[in-house]
Motif scaffolding. Structure first.
Motif, PDB file in Angstrom:
ATOM      1  N   GLU A 106       0.829  -1.206   0.000  1.00  0.00           N
ATOM      2  CA  GLU A 106       0.000   0.000   0.000  1.00  0.00           C
ATOM      3  C   GLU A 106       0.866   1.260   0.000  1.00  0.00           C
ATOM      4  N   THR A 107       1.966   1.232   0.746  1.00  0.00           N
ATOM      5  CA  THR A 107       2.889   2.370   0.753  1.00  0.00           C
ATOM      6  C   THR A 107       3.467   2.595  -0.638  1.00  0.00           C
ATOM      7  N   LEU A 108       3.868   1.509  -1.297  1.00  0.00           N
ATOM      8  CA  LEU A 108       4.425   1.616  -2.645  1.00  0.00           C
ATOM      9  C   LEU A 108       3.364   2.094  -3.632  1.00  0.00           C
ATOM     10  N   GLN A 109       2.122   1.715  -3.400  1.00  0.00           N
ATOM     11  CA  GLN A 109       1.021   2.203  -4.232  1.00  0.00           C
ATOM     12  C   GLN A 109       0.969   3.728  -4.203  1.00  0.00           C
ATOM     13  N   TRP A 110       1.045   4.305  -3.002  1.00  0.00           N
ATOM     14  CA  TRP A 110       0.984   5.762  -2.884  1.00  0.00           C
ATOM     15  C   TRP A 110       2.259   6.431  -3.389  1.00  0.00           C
ATOM     16  N   LEU A 111       3.387   5.741  -3.268  1.00  0.00           N
ATOM     17  CA  LEU A 111       4.616   6.264  -3.862  1.00  0.00           C
ATOM     18  C   LEU A 111       4.466   6.346  -5.378  1.00  0.00           C
ATOM     19  N   MET A 112       3.927   5.284  -5.981  1.00  0.00           N
ATOM     20  CA  MET A 112       3.734   5.281  -7.433  1.00  0.00           C
ATOM     21  C   MET A 112       2.704   6.330  -7.865  1.00  0.00           C
ATOM     22  N   LEU A 165      -6.043  11.604   3.633  1.00  0.00           N
ATOM     23  CA  LEU A 165      -5.522  12.078   4.913  1.00  0.00           C
ATOM     24  C   LEU A 165      -6.608  12.345   5.949  1.00  0.00           C
ATOM     25  N   GLU A 166      -7.844  12.222   5.567  1.00  0.00           N
ATOM     26  CA  GLU A 166      -8.941  12.416   6.527  1.00  0.00           C
ATOM     27  C   GLU A 166      -8.808  11.389   7.657  1.00  0.00           C
ATOM     28  N   GLY A 167      -8.624  11.862   8.874  1.00  0.00           N
ATOM     29  CA  GLY A 167      -8.492  10.971  10.028  1.00  0.00           C
ATOM     30  C   GLY A 167      -7.144  10.286  10.137  1.00  0.00           C
ATOM     31  N   ARG A 168      -6.181  10.694   9.307  1.00  0.00           N
ATOM     32  CA  ARG A 168      -4.845  10.101   9.350  1.00  0.00           C
ATOM     33  C   ARG A 168      -3.799  11.189   9.558  1.00  0.00           C
ATOM     34  N   ASP A 169      -2.789  10.879  10.343  1.00  0.00           N
ATOM     35  CA  ASP A 169      -1.677  11.816  10.505  1.00  0.00           C
ATOM     36  C   ASP A 169      -0.837  11.875   9.234  1.00  0.00           C
ATOM     37  N   PHE A 170      -0.600  10.701   8.650  1.00  0.00           N
ATOM     38  CA  PHE A 170       0.222  10.586   7.456  1.00  0.00           C
ATOM     39  C   PHE A 170      -0.495   9.708   6.439  1.00  0.00           C
ATOM     40  N   ILE A 171       0.079   9.577   5.271  1.00  0.00           N
ATOM     41  CA  ILE A 171      -0.593   8.832   4.205  1.00  0.00           C
ATOM     42  C   ILE A 171      -0.895   7.401   4.629  1.00  0.00           C
ATOM     43  N   MET A 172      -0.001   6.804   5.393  1.00  0.00           N
ATOM     44  CA  MET A 172      -0.219   5.427   5.848  1.00  0.00           C
ATOM     45  C   MET A 172      -0.766   5.354   7.267  1.00  0.00           C
ATOM     46  N   GLY A 173      -1.208   6.460   7.798  1.00  0.00           N
ATOM     47  CA  GLY A 173      -1.797   6.446   9.131  1.00  0.00           C
ATOM     48  C   GLY A 173      -0.907   7.128  10.140  1.00  0.00           C
ATOM     49  N   GLU A 174      -0.456   6.391  11.154  1.00  0.00           N
ATOM     50  CA  GLU A 174       0.356   6.983  12.207  1.00  0.00           C
ATOM     51  C   GLU A 174       1.832   7.090  11.825  1.00  0.00           C
ATOM     52  N   ASP A 175       2.250   6.310  10.851  1.00  0.00           N
ATOM     53  CA  ASP A 175       3.679   6.216  10.543  1.00  0.00           C
ATOM     54  C   ASP A 175       4.062   7.051   9.324  1.00  0.00           C
ATOM     55  N   TYR A 176       5.130   7.799   9.467  1.00  0.00           N
ATOM     56  CA  TYR A 176       5.740   8.576   8.385  1.00  0.00           C
ATOM     57  C   TYR A 176       6.503   7.605   7.490  1.00  0.00           C
ATOM     58  N   THR A 177       6.254   7.659   6.184  1.00  0.00           N
ATOM     59  CA  THR A 177       6.861   6.704   5.261  1.00  0.00           C
ATOM     60  C   THR A 177       7.396   7.417   4.027  1.00  0.00           C
ATOM     61  N   ILE A 178       7.978   6.629   3.132  1.00  0.00           N
ATOM     62  CA  ILE A 178       8.475   7.191   1.876  1.00  0.00           C
ATOM     63  C   ILE A 178       7.345   7.754   1.020  1.00  0.00           C
ATOM     64  N   ALA A 179       6.117   7.343   1.264  1.00  0.00           N
ATOM     65  CA  ALA A 179       4.991   7.942   0.536  1.00  0.00           C
ATOM     66  C   ALA A 179       4.855   9.421   0.893  1.00  0.00           C
ATOM     67  N   PHE A 220      -7.915  22.553   0.921  1.00  0.00           N
ATOM     68  CA  PHE A 220      -7.511  21.173   1.211  1.00  0.00           C
ATOM     69  C   PHE A 220      -6.907  21.153   2.611  1.00  0.00           C
ATOM     70  N   SER A 221      -7.769  21.204   3.610  1.00  0.00           N
ATOM     71  CA  SER A 221      -7.311  21.393   4.991  1.00  0.00           C
ATOM     72  C   SER A 221      -6.469  20.225   5.487  1.00  0.00           C
ATOM     73  N   ASN A 222      -6.815  19.004   5.091  1.00  0.00           N
ATOM     74  CA  ASN A 222      -6.029  17.852   5.529  1.00  0.00           C
ATOM     75  C   ASN A 222      -4.636  17.869   4.916  1.00  0.00           C
ATOM     76  N   VAL A 223      -4.566  18.256   3.654  1.00  0.00           N
ATOM     77  CA  VAL A 223      -3.270  18.350   2.983  1.00  0.00           C
ATOM     78  C   VAL A 223      -2.395  19.393   3.666  1.00  0.00           C
ATOM     79  N   MET A 224      -2.956  20.546   3.989  1.00  0.00           N
ATOM     80  CA  MET A 224      -2.173  21.608   4.588  1.00  0.00           C
ATOM     81  C   MET A 224      -1.695  21.231   5.999  1.00  0.00           C
ATOM     82  N   ARG A 225      -2.573  20.569   6.762  1.00  0.00           N
ATOM     83  CA  ARG A 225      -2.165  20.110   8.098  1.00  0.00           C
ATOM     84  C   ARG A 225      -1.010  19.121   7.984  1.00  0.00           C
TER      85      ARG A 225
END
Length: 232
Positions: free
Chosen positions: A112-118, A166-180, A206-211
């Motif tokens: 899933e992380t690689l999906q968002w990277l792509m 990003l709605e309800g998520r800190d980062f693209i994959m949730g709580e963890d900061y990743t290469i995405a 795009f409030s979630n994006v800006m946060r």
């Protein structure tokens, strides 16, 4: 041996035992600088200046025939052999696997992380980059605004995709900061800085994006990365 690479003749290595980074702090360049800063892997940056067409020199083309930054040489690659590598997404994956950081080990989460990277590599980056060309650089002189508007519309659509994710998520994959995240936030920065197009892109909507962007860009590694290698 590192000295066997032609690129090192133009950009000599002060420390040939560490990763050599050939780059410029554009969005794609910042991705890899940020990743190197985040992982703590030892590296040495070399400025590839577009102003002097460094990317078109035989030395750089010997490393990256696609004449784009960033590129790296890891003198301690797999099995101890030097590894030359280009394409920012490929470099992020390699550095994540080398360091064991910012890419989940769980197969499903990794995929899933690689999906968002792509998604960033194939969508967000190219569309915003083309918008930037027509809005802020040489393309802005073209009287026909249809190309600019095409990329503006697609850029907004992609920002909407990211905002929903990003709605309800800190980062693209949730709580963890990743290469995405590392791949994507430098492009939001480009809208704000290089393109000066926050209003045209309606970024504030795009409030979630800006946060998320504020969180990502405020990391110490991010602060450092936006000036690595330093521009002259």
């Amino acid at each position: 041996m590192l000295q066997d690479f032609k690129v090192t003749k133009r950009w000599p290595a002060a420390n040939p035992d560490v990763i050599q980074l050939y780059s410029l702090p554009t969005p794609n360049g910042v991705k890899v600088s940020a990743m190197l800063e985040e992982t703590g892997l030892a590296y040495e940056p070399h400025l590839v200046s577009f102003a002097s067409d460094d990317q078109l020199t035989p030395e750089f083309l010997s490393l990256n025939p696609n004449n784009k930054i960033p590129a790296i040489i890891d003198p301690n690659g797999p099995d101890g052999a030097p590894l030359p590598l280009w394409e920012s997404g490929a470099i992020l994956i390699y550095l994540a696997e080398k360091s064991g950081k910012f890419l989940p080990e769980d197969p499903a989460k990794k995929a899933e992380t690689l999906q968002w990277l792509m998604w960033q590599m194939g969508g967000l980056g190219p569309m915003l980059g083309q918008f930037g060309f027509f809005h802020a650089f040489a393309g802005k002189e073209i009287e026909d605004k249809r190309p600019r508007d095409r990329y503006l519309t697609e850029g907004k659509r992609l920002l909407g995709v990211l905002d929903a994710r990003l709605e309800g998520r800190d980062f693209i994959m949730g709580e963890d900061y990743t290469i995405a995240d590392i791949a994507a936030w430098p492009w939001i920065r480009a809208i704000l800085t290089a393109y000066n197009a926050a209003e045209e892109m309606e970024l504030s909507s795009f409030s979630n994006v800006m946060r998320w962007y504020e969180t990502c860009s405020s990391r110490p590694a991010s602060h450092a990365a936006v000036n690595i290698p330093p521009r002259p």
